[in-house]
Design a protein around this motif. Structure first.
Motif, short mmCIF file in Angstrom:
data_model
loop_
_atom_site.label_atom_id
_atom_site.label_comp_id
_atom_site.label_asym_id
_atom_site.label_seq_id
_atom_site.Cartn_x
_atom_site.Cartn_y
_atom_site.Cartn_z
N UNK A 45 34.25 34.08 49.52
CA UNK A 45 33.57 34.57 48.41
C UNK A 45 33.20 35.97 48.85
N UNK A 46 33.64 36.87 47.75
CA UNK A 46 33.36 38.31 48.03
C UNK A 46 32.44 38.78 46.88
N UNK A 47 31.55 39.86 47.30
CA UNK A 47 30.46 40.31 46.67
C UNK A 47 30.30 41.73 46.92
N UNK A 48 29.90 42.43 45.83
CA UNK A 48 29.45 43.63 45.89
C UNK A 48 28.05 43.95 45.49
N UNK A 49 27.41 44.67 46.44
CA UNK A 49 26.11 44.74 46.09
C UNK A 49 25.64 45.86 45.14
N UNK A 50 25.82 45.66 44.23
CA UNK A 50 25.38 46.56 42.84
C UNK A 50 23.90 46.14 42.59
N UNK A 51 23.22 45.05 42.84
CA UNK A 51 21.60 44.89 42.86
C UNK A 51 21.00 45.86 43.79
N UNK A 52 21.58 46.03 44.86
CA UNK A 52 20.81 47.04 45.70
C UNK A 52 21.03 48.41 45.36
N UNK A 53 21.90 48.68 44.88
CA UNK A 53 22.39 50.28 44.42
C UNK A 53 21.43 50.17 42.85
N UNK A 54 21.25 49.52 42.25
CA UNK A 54 20.35 49.60 41.15
C UNK A 54 18.89 49.70 41.44
N UNK A 55 18.40 48.98 42.43
CA UNK A 55 17.00 49.02 42.87
C UNK A 55 16.86 50.45 43.57
N UNK A 56 17.80 50.81 44.44
CA UNK A 56 17.53 52.02 45.18
C UNK A 56 17.85 53.26 44.43
N UNK A 57 18.35 53.43 43.48
CA UNK A 57 18.67 54.42 42.66
C UNK A 57 17.40 54.76 41.72
N UNK A 58 16.81 53.57 41.34
CA UNK A 58 15.51 53.75 40.71
C UNK A 58 14.30 54.07 41.43
N UNK A 59 14.30 53.85 42.87
CA UNK A 59 13.22 54.34 43.68
C UNK A 59 13.41 55.72 44.06
N UNK A 60 14.73 55.86 44.25
CA UNK A 60 15.24 57.41 44.36
C UNK A 60 14.67 58.47 43.56
N UNK A 61 15.05 58.24 42.46
CA UNK A 61 14.59 58.95 41.31
C UNK A 61 13.24 59.25 41.10
N UNK A 62 12.35 57.97 41.24
CA UNK A 62 11.05 57.81 41.05
C UNK A 62 10.47 58.57 42.16
N UNK A 63 10.49 58.27 43.46
CA UNK A 63 9.58 58.70 44.57
C UNK A 63 10.28 59.54 45.51
N UNK A 64 11.83 59.64 45.37
CA UNK A 64 12.76 60.36 46.38
C UNK A 64 11.92 61.72 46.79
N UNK A 65 11.42 62.42 45.63
CA UNK A 65 10.77 63.51 45.97
C UNK A 65 9.13 63.30 45.64
#
Length: 486
Positions: A53-73
């Motif tokens: 079973x091979x997976x790519x962690x796109x869910x992690x990317x989606x969550x981190x990108x939202x947090x980065x744009x919201x509170x990265x600054x």
């Protein structure tokens, strides 16, 4: 407190699906996809069940990108009528002592996969009295509260308005050789908190010895008590990822995309299986190529001999056996699935540095337009956090006044100014400033040096002095004699 009465179940049946979703989505965020997407065994062949079973962690990317744009600054909080006002100083103290900027980022990150986050405000010591007051003084503490242990109580007829917030978590207590499960409950109402403890027994245990359900059978005597807070609000504040008007529960960013996550992972696994088969294929050889041992069993000697004699054009030429795995179609489908996922998640490829991500020569405004979908998504989340952070800081001030008495500041609702999470285009900003001011300077030389070279005020003044000294030495006027025309 009816959901924690004798004979009731913990967690309450109406909250089990929410808690299950929290746990599943956290596994997706952490990349533990196989634990979530265990396909039904009888629907797959034996070979498919044996796939790596091979997976790519796109869910992690989606969550981190939202947090980065919201509170990265870090957002800017302002209160009072001046930068040095007592109100502004109080707000900054609450922010710094509670590391609220980090707390906000972690809240946004968890909110993306859970759909709900909670802030809890209390007055006490950070380490609960483990160290002295001189090291750990009593103060207002703002902290995150695990939503799995939060059970809101809504107003009759309005499922979107909380009138009380119950926090309940199980604890295993050892008494000699016996062990008892105790449910600690704290119920937050406007102006007061009610504490209670109950005895429970586990009734649902998984194969991994994980307890998912208990039944309350008694209340511990002498443990119920009530504390007045002096604050006209519950000390627990909810912030949804985003929500509808008929339910308090927030909507996360992952649940609606689970079928796409599963299909992308399955397609990657199938492609890997095809490539593995192509890397170790079977071979077809002419009849008679295989020798026989003393028992008459064929011996495959091609790997030793490496030479074949082909007698005629009709002879079978040794060749590897491969099959058309439709790899091109598989990769095309995979590409379409990823693009569809990014559309659903409102994340343009440019935000991930893939696709047509080149920004050479593009202005800051042009880049913002290409990021319009994710900026709209972040703005949706920002409205909920703007409301929540104002309420959290208002409660923190009210609690401080209630516990410590009158303060040297007036309790105010602060203003929150969020950043867009994008880097500034300094050239474009300078051009706009020049146009708006008619070409006049908008920043002093000292401020420019401090900003560009990251200098302190003293270092900038020293640099300006050196610049003026060099300019004086290089000025031709100092070499002219009085009365000279040239």
């Amino acid at each position: 407190m009816s959901i924690f009465s004798i004979g009731a179940y913990y967690p309450a049946p109406e909250h089990r699906e929410r808690i299950r979703r929290y746990r599943e989505n956290k596994k997706l965020f952490l990349g533990k996809h196989f634990d979530v997407f265990q396909r039904v065994q009888n629907k797959l062949s034996r070979r498919q069940n044996e796939l790596l079973y091979i997976s790519t962690n796109l869910p992690g990317v989606i969550c981190k990108k939202s947090a980065d744009f919201l509170f990265g600054e870090q957002p800017t909080f302002s209160a009072g009528k001046s930068d040095n006002s007592a109100e502004q100083t109080a707000i900054e103290r609450l922010l710094d002592t509670n590391d609220l900027h980090i707390l906000n980022y972690e809240s946004a990150l968890s909110n993306a996969y859970r759909g709900d986050s909670f802030y809890k405000i209390r007055y006490g010591q950070e380490y609960g009295g483990a160290v002295g007051k001189d090291v750990d003084p009593f103060r207002v503490i703002i902290e995150a509260q695990n939503p799995e242990f939060v059970f809101p109580e809504t107003a009759p007829g309005d499922a979107n308005r909380m009138i009380a917030v119950h926090i309940a978590y199980p604890v295993l207590v050892k008494c000699g050789d016996s062990e008892d499960w105790v449910l600690n409950v704290e119920s937050h109402y406007p102006g007061r908190i009610v504490y209670a403890k109950y005895k429970m027994e586990p009734i649902v245990v998984t194969v991994d010895n994980e307890i998912n359900e208990w039944k309350i059978y008694a209340e511990l005597p002498g443990e119920r008590r009530e504390v007045l807070t002096g604050v006209p609000y519950p000390l627990v504040v909810h912030v949804p990822n985003y929500a509808t008007d008929d339910c308090w529960e927030g909507i996360d960013d992952l649940s609606e995309n689970k079928p796409l996550f599963d299909e992308i992972n399955h397609r990657l696994s199938q492609i890997a299986s095809i490539l593995d088969k192509h890397a170790d294929p079977a071979m077809a050889v002419p009849a008679g190529t295989l020798g026989e041992d003393e028992l008459g069993n064929p011996i495959f000697r091609v790997g030793v001999d490496k030479v074949f004699e082909v007698m005629s054009k009709d002879e079978v030429v040794p060749q590897y056996i491969t099959w058309d795995g439709q790899l091109q179609a598989a990769f095309t489908e995979l590409d379409k699935l990823v693009k569809l996922l990014l559309i659903n998640a409102e994340i343009p490829e440019i935000a991930l540095g893939s696709g047509d991500a080149g920004t050479s020569g593009a202005s800051g405004l042009a880049i913002k337009w290409r990021l319009n979908s994710i900026l709209a998504k972040i703005n949706r989340k920002r409205q909920y956090y703007n409301k929540t952070l104002k309420r959290v800081l208002l409660i923190a001030q009210l609690l401080e006044v209630a516990c410590k008495g009158p303060q040297d500041y007036e309790v105010t609702i602060p203003k929150v100014k969020f950043k867009d999470g994008l880097p500034d285009d300094e050239t474009e900003m300078a051009n706009i400033m020049s146009i708006r001011t008619g070409g006049k300077a908008t920043i002093s030389q000292k401020s420019a040096l401090m900003w560009l070279d990251d200098l302190t005020e003293e270092q900038a003044e020293a640099e300006l002095k050196r610049m003026n000294d060099e300019e004086a030495v290089a000025d031709p006027a100092i070499f002219q004699q009085p009365g000279d025309d040239g």
